[in-house]
Scaffold this active site. Structure first.
Site, PDB file in Angstrom:
ATOM      1  N   HIS A  18      -4.591  11.532  -9.436  1.00 42.21           N
ATOM      2  CA  HIS A  18      -5.975  11.996  -9.656  1.00 42.21           C
ATOM      3  C   HIS A  18      -7.009  11.136  -8.916  1.00 42.21           C
ATOM      4  O   HIS A  18      -8.166  11.504  -8.859  1.00 42.21           O
ATOM      5  CB  HIS A  18      -6.290  12.127 -11.154  1.00 42.21           C
ATOM      6  CG  HIS A  18      -6.507  10.841 -11.886  1.00 42.21           C
ATOM      7  ND1 HIS A  18      -7.039  10.781 -13.155  1.00 42.21           N
ATOM      8  CD2 HIS A  18      -6.254   9.547 -11.547  1.00 42.21           C
ATOM      9  CE1 HIS A  18      -7.121   9.528 -13.551  1.00 42.21           C
ATOM     10  NE2 HIS A  18      -6.646   8.758 -12.605  1.00 42.21           N
ATOM     11  N   ARG A  68      -1.410   8.424 -13.657  1.00 47.02           N
ATOM     12  CA  ARG A  68      -2.854   8.407 -13.378  1.00 47.02           C
ATOM     13  C   ARG A  68      -3.140   7.858 -11.975  1.00 47.02           C
ATOM     14  O   ARG A  68      -4.090   7.130 -11.767  1.00 47.02           O
ATOM     15  CB  ARG A  68      -3.587   7.581 -14.449  1.00 47.02           C
ATOM     16  CG  ARG A  68      -3.404   8.175 -15.833  1.00 47.02           C
ATOM     17  CD  ARG A  68      -4.292   7.518 -16.850  1.00 47.02           C
ATOM     18  NE  ARG A  68      -3.966   6.126 -17.044  1.00 47.02           N
ATOM     19  CZ  ARG A  68      -4.675   5.299 -17.824  1.00 47.02           C
ATOM     20  NH1 ARG A  68      -5.732   5.751 -18.438  1.00 47.02           N
ATOM     21  NH2 ARG A  68      -4.312   4.052 -17.991  1.00 47.02           N
ATOM     22  N   ASP A 107       0.869  -1.173   0.000  1.00 47.23           N
ATOM     23  CA  ASP A 107       0.000   0.000   0.000  1.00 47.23           C
ATOM     24  C   ASP A 107       0.910   1.229   0.000  1.00 47.23           C
ATOM     25  O   ASP A 107       1.604   1.490   0.990  1.00 47.23           O
ATOM     26  CB  ASP A 107      -0.867  -0.046   1.267  1.00 47.23           C
ATOM     27  CG  ASP A 107      -1.861   1.096   1.319  1.00 47.23           C
ATOM     28  OD1 ASP A 107      -1.649   2.116   0.626  1.00 47.23           O
ATOM     29  OD2 ASP A 107      -2.849   0.979   2.061  1.00 47.23           O
ATOM     30  N   PHE A 108       0.908   1.975  -1.110  1.00 45.86           N
ATOM     31  CA  PHE A 108       1.857   3.095  -1.210  1.00 45.86           C
ATOM     32  C   PHE A 108       1.545   4.231  -0.239  1.00 45.86           C
ATOM     33  O   PHE A 108       2.347   5.129  -0.054  1.00 45.86           O
ATOM     34  CB  PHE A 108       2.018   3.580  -2.654  1.00 45.86           C
ATOM     35  CG  PHE A 108       0.751   3.947  -3.404  1.00 45.86           C
ATOM     36  CD1 PHE A 108      -0.285   4.656  -2.821  1.00 45.86           C
ATOM     37  CD2 PHE A 108       0.641   3.600  -4.755  1.00 45.86           C
ATOM     38  CE1 PHE A 108      -1.419   4.998  -3.529  1.00 45.86           C
ATOM     39  CE2 PHE A 108      -0.510   3.939  -5.484  1.00 45.86           C
ATOM     40  CZ  PHE A 108      -1.538   4.644  -4.857  1.00 45.86           C
TER      41      PHE A 108
HETATM   42  C1  LIG Z   1      -6.028   4.658 -12.355  1.00 40.85           C
HETATM   43  S1  LIG Z   1      -5.035   3.235 -12.095  1.00 40.85           S
HETATM   44  C2  LIG Z   1      -3.555   3.673 -13.008  1.00 40.85           C
HETATM   45  C3  LIG Z   1      -2.737   2.480 -13.400  1.00 40.85           C
HETATM   46  C4  LIG Z   1      -1.493   2.781 -14.226  1.00 40.85           C
HETATM   47  N1  LIG Z   1      -0.520   3.552 -13.461  1.00 40.85           N
HETATM   48  C5  LIG Z   1      -1.872   3.463 -15.523  1.00 40.85           C
HETATM   49  O1  LIG Z   1      -1.618   4.651 -15.722  1.00 40.85           O
HETATM   50  O2  LIG Z   1      -2.463   2.754 -16.374  1.00 40.85           O
HETATM   51  C6  LIG Z   1      -4.518   3.421 -10.389  1.00 40.85           C
HETATM   52  C7  LIG Z   1      -3.764   2.230  -9.868  1.00 40.85           C
HETATM   53  O3  LIG Z   1      -3.375   2.487  -8.511  1.00 40.85           O
HETATM   54  C8  LIG Z   1      -3.432   1.256  -7.799  1.00 40.85           C
HETATM   55  N2  LIG Z   1      -3.575   1.554  -6.368  1.00 40.85           N
HETATM   56  C9  LIG Z   1      -4.656   2.105  -5.771  1.00 40.85           C
HETATM   57  N3  LIG Z   1      -4.435   2.242  -4.447  1.00 40.85           N
HETATM   58  C10 LIG Z   1      -3.198   1.762  -4.206  1.00 40.85           C
HETATM   59  C11 LIG Z   1      -2.414   1.640  -3.016  1.00 40.85           C
HETATM   60  N4  LIG Z   1      -2.897   2.053  -1.838  1.00 40.85           N
HETATM   61  N5  LIG Z   1      -1.159   1.109  -3.110  1.00 40.85           N
HETATM   62  C12 LIG Z   1      -0.685   0.687  -4.329  1.00 40.85           C
HETATM   63  N6  LIG Z   1      -1.388   0.791  -5.493  1.00 40.85           N
HETATM   64  C13 LIG Z   1      -2.631   1.317  -5.430  1.00 40.85           C
HETATM   65  C14 LIG Z   1      -4.655   0.570  -8.374  1.00 40.85           C
HETATM   66  O4  LIG Z   1      -4.658  -0.822  -8.131  1.00 40.85           O
HETATM   67  C15 LIG Z   1      -4.570   0.946  -9.854  1.00 40.85           C
HETATM   68  O5  LIG Z   1      -3.921  -0.035 -10.611  1.00 40.85           O
END
Ligand SMILES: C[S@@+](CC[C@H](N)C(=O)[O-])C[C@H]1O[C@@H](n2cnc3c(N)ncnc32)[C@H](O)[C@@H]1O
Length: 324
Positions: free
Chosen positions: A231, A228, A212-213
């Site tokens: 946002h 992305r 979890d980042f």
């Molecule tokens: C809108 S998508 C963008 C994916 C990719 N970077 C792209 O541009 O196609 C956001 C990504 O953030 C990941 N994500 C959401 N919350 C996260 C968290 N707490 N820790 C790590 N990754 C997370 C989601 O699983 C998802 O794949």
């Protein structure tokens, strides 16, 4: 007013397998309907609309996909069929039903519809998660252009935070043979990323990390990629993530933020419609150039340059605020 109906008609043709079947060769309505178990007259009317919007065409009484329609065959490398199904899914549609609630209350429409946040929901709904990750990858074709506009030469470690199916990291590692990559993701997206990045992982050039980042990011990278991702988050959460990057980066490190940046005036409109989609789906927002700079500054970072990418995307290259 009729845009949503056209989207539904296109997604329905994908769902019913019409474009898969036409991808195998031209067919008249009767044999197409028979092969797919559909009502011939109704199918004919659907095809007439699809022809009017440039998805199929008729020649000598037989239908065939146009160039656009050929991208809507399931499994096409463009991923457009998956994108059409994602945009037409109940996961998105039920959330958009609550747009008025979101505007009234400031809460997220997704939460009103599904009782949780989007990423927790995806952990519990693997089929939706698969569609979401495939749809994101399809809408993320701009990412392969990032190594064209940003020079990764000399970069040793690249961390892609929320890197989805791994399309961007794969492009960076291909363009920078000396670089090692780390993809940080939630479990729901990792299966697709493992498939895309498997060859790099086998060659010891890439790690896939389930984490979890919001709790922290890998230490010491030269470049942190946020494509992305910002946002999706409120200013507070986005700032927290940028602060993790600022604290963890190697000397001279950079944070690359790929987003659609809101215009100062009403164009281009894609970022505006996606901003409302962010309001529906997440506590996040599309931001203006100034909005990003304020956010970055509050995390000890500043924009060094902004580069143009396809699909109305921009790449903000951020580094530490210079010390006086
Ligand atoms: C809108 S998508 C963008 C994916 C990719 N970077 C792209 O541009 O196609 C956001 C990504 O953030 C990941 N994500 C959401 N919350 C996260 C968290 N707490 N820790 C790590 N990754 C997370 C989601 O699983 C998802 O794949």
């Amino acid at each position: 007013m009729t845009g949503a109906w056209v989207s539904r008609a296109v997604a329905t043709a994908v769902e019913l397998g019409v474009l898969d079947r036409l991808g195998e060769g031209p067919a008249d309505t009767g044999s197409l309907a028979e092969g797919l178990g559909l009502h011939p007259d109704r199918l004919d009317r659907l095809l007439r609309l699809l022809a009017a919007v440039g998805v199929v065409r008729e020649r000598d009484g037989r239908h065939e996909p146009t160039r656009v329609g050929s991208h809507l065959r399931r499994g096409h490398p463009s991923g457009m069929a998956e994108l059409a199904l994602l945009y037409d899914s109940d996961m998105f549609g039920d959330s958009w039903e609550h747009l008025a609630d979101a505007v009234r209350t400031g809460r997220t429409a997704f939460g009103e519809a599904h009782g949780t946040d989007v990423f927790s929901y995806l952990e519990r709904h693997p089929r939706d998660a698969e569609l979401y990750t495939a749809g994101m990858a399809a809408g993320g074709r701009f990412s392969t252009h990032i190594p064209d506009v940003y020079d990764f030469g000399g970069v040793r470690t690249v961390v892609d935070l929320g890197g989805g199916a791994g399309e961007l990291l794969a492009a960076v590692l291909a363009a920078a043979p000396g670089a090692h990559g780390v993809l940080v993701e939630r479990p729901a997206a990792l299966a697709a990323a493992r498939e895309r990045l498997g060859a790099f992982a086998d060659a010891g050039r890439c790690d896939l990390v389930e984490a979890d980042f919001r709790e922290g990011v890998p230490e010491g990278a030269d470049v942190y990629l946020l494509s992305r991702v910002l946002h999706n988050w409120s200013d507070e959460d986005a700032r927290g993530l940028l602060r993790h990057c600022r604290r963890s980066m190697a000397p001279g490190g950079r944070v690359l933020v790929a987003e659609r940046i809101l215009p100062d005036e009403g164009r281009p409109w894609l970022s505006l419609v996606l901003d409302v989609h962010m309001m529906v789906m997440t506590p996040g927002a599309e931001r203006t150039e100034r909005g990003y700079e304020e956010l970055l500054r509050s995390a000890g970072l500043t924009t060094r340059e902004i580069l143009d990418l396809p699909l109305e995307m921009r790449l903000l290259v951020a580094g530490p605020v210079p010390q006086p």
